[in-house]
Enzyme design. Structure first.
Site, PDB file in Angstrom:
ATOM      1  N   GLY A   1      58.347  89.092  70.901  1.00 15.42           N
ATOM      2  CA  GLY A   1      58.535  88.914  69.454  1.00 15.42           C
ATOM      3  C   GLY A   1      58.835  90.209  68.742  1.00 15.42           C
ATOM      4  N   ASN A   2      58.276  91.324  69.233  1.00 14.89           N
ATOM      5  CA  ASN A   2      58.528  92.616  68.603  1.00 14.89           C
ATOM      6  C   ASN A   2      59.974  93.064  68.777  1.00 14.89           C
ATOM      7  OD1 ASN A   2      55.944  93.278  67.494  1.00 14.89           O
ATOM      8  ND2 ASN A   2      55.190  93.533  69.570  1.00 14.89           N
TER       9      ASN A   2
ATOM     10  N   LYS B   1      42.176  88.145  68.328  1.00 11.48           N
ATOM     11  CA  LYS B   1      43.531  88.355  67.832  1.00 11.48           C
ATOM     12  C   LYS B   1      43.540  88.507  66.310  1.00 11.48           C
ATOM     13  CE  LYS B   1      46.509  87.911  71.334  1.00 11.48           C
ATOM     14  NZ  LYS B   1      47.602  88.842  71.621  1.00 11.48           N
TER      15      LYS B   1
ATOM     16  N   LYS C   1      51.935  84.801  74.929  1.00 15.64           N
ATOM     17  CA  LYS C   1      53.289  84.333  75.246  1.00 15.64           C
ATOM     18  C   LYS C   1      53.624  84.480  76.724  1.00 15.64           C
ATOM     19  CE  LYS C   1      56.262  87.314  75.057  1.00 15.64           C
ATOM     20  NZ  LYS C   1      56.822  88.308  76.009  1.00 15.64           N
TER      21      LYS C   1
ATOM     22  N   LYS D   1      51.955  91.206  80.839  1.00 16.06           N
ATOM     23  CA  LYS D   1      53.232  90.951  81.512  1.00 16.06           C
ATOM     24  C   LYS D   1      53.061  90.979  83.032  1.00 16.06           C
ATOM     25  CE  LYS D   1      55.723  92.830  77.564  1.00 16.06           C
ATOM     26  NZ  LYS D   1      54.572  92.564  76.697  1.00 16.06           N
TER      27      LYS D   1
END
Length: 313
Positions: A11-12, A127, A211, A273
């Site tokens: 998203g960044n 978060k 994500k 990731k």
């Protein structure tokens, strides 16, 4: 050989506002269509961190000022971000396909993702979302609504919500049908809209799903050949930013797990990731996970650019 590739876009990488995003999705579309042009079937996931925060903050500011009549729940903010990022991505990809005279359909599936209402993450929300508040403001809202707030790096207090594990993608069959018919599919935006199963009905819940974790789940259940996680760097590295830093190129999953256990990867950036790549590889041979930059993505499969992870090296 045609490969089914799940591409996880951060998203960044899409900027902090509409103007930036419109510009950056055009850049992303070129790389994605490069992948399509080599014959791959592409399913795209994306983050939504800056975007969902902007939507949540803007709509709730409007509520506080009396411009709208109800506070906007977080699942709805997640859905709004998935729709608007999906629109920008599918528009940019479709335009790039038309430019190259490639006839393919592109569709966004606003996706719900099942989580467990008893997931331990709900007892330890981490978060941050929304605006910075004073302690007095945070205490008052916490008393009224039961929200949890934390002090954030000396900048004030922010609400925190849970980040539970994704269990099931509700719209999976829709995504699969579209992908199997050769369409470019954008799905599970922002990790998906978190829902719980309550009284035989799905119900949105305040949470943010990682994500990359959802991308790994989607790639597994679609039986993808490749999970490609795009980030800001060309390669995963150990001893990052130290004199003995080493970029990882082709690496066995067992060796990568060892580096995880040694603490080489930062929790807020590379670790999710790497864990997503390992999760994708853990239950089947013949799969490949790739972590690389957007710029390298088209050559990652053909020329082995980026960090290539397999059980078979």
């Amino acid at each position: 050989m045609v490969k089914k590739v799940v591409v996880a876009l951060g998203g960044n990488a899409l900027g902090d506002n509409v103007e930036e995003q419109l510009e950056l999705v055009s850049v992303a579309a070129e790389s994605i269509v490069d992948l399509i042009e080599t014959g791959n079937h592409i399913i795209i996931t994306h983050g939504n961190g800056p975007q969902v925060g902007m939507i949540n903050k803007g709509l709730n500011f409007a509520y506080e000022k009396g411009a709208i009549q109800t506070e906007m729940p977080f699942p709805e903010c997640s859905a709004l971000s998935g729709g608007y990022i999906g629109y920008h991505l599918q528009n940019a990809i479709k335009n790039e396909l038309r430019k190259r005279n490639i006839h393919k359909n592109v569709a966004t599936v606003v996706s719900q993702v099942l989580v467990d209402k008893d997931d331990p993450a709900f007892r330890n929300p981490t978060k941050p979302i929304g605006s910075f508040l004073t302690k007095e403001q945070a205490d008052a809202i916490s008393l009224e609504k039961g929200y949890t707030f934390i002090e954030d790096s000396g900048r004030g207090y922010r609400r925190v919500i849970a980040s539970p594990k994704p269990l099931e993608i509700i719209e999976l069959e829709t995504i699969k049908t579209l992908a199997d018919h050769g369409n470019v599919v954008i799905a599970c935006g922002g990790g998906g809209i978190p829902v719980i199963d309550e009284d035989n009905a799905y119900k949105g819940i305040d949470a943010v799903i990682d994500k990359d974790s959802t991308s790994a789940l989607l790639a597994r259940v679609l039986d993808a050949d490749v999970l490609m996680v795009l980030t800001a760097v060309d390669y995963v590295a150990i001893n990052f930013n130290q004199p003995n830093m080493k970029s990882l190129e082709r690496i066995n999953s067992k060796e990568l797990k060892q580096y995880v256990e040694e603490g080489h990867f930062a929790k807020g950036s590379m670790l999710p990731k790497v864990l997503a790549a390992l999760e994708f590889l853990e239950d089947k041979e013949g799969r490949t996970a790739i972590i690389t930059s957007l710029e390298n993505s088209a050559k990652a499969i053909t020329d082995h650019r980026g960090t290539i992870i397999s059980n078979e090296f």
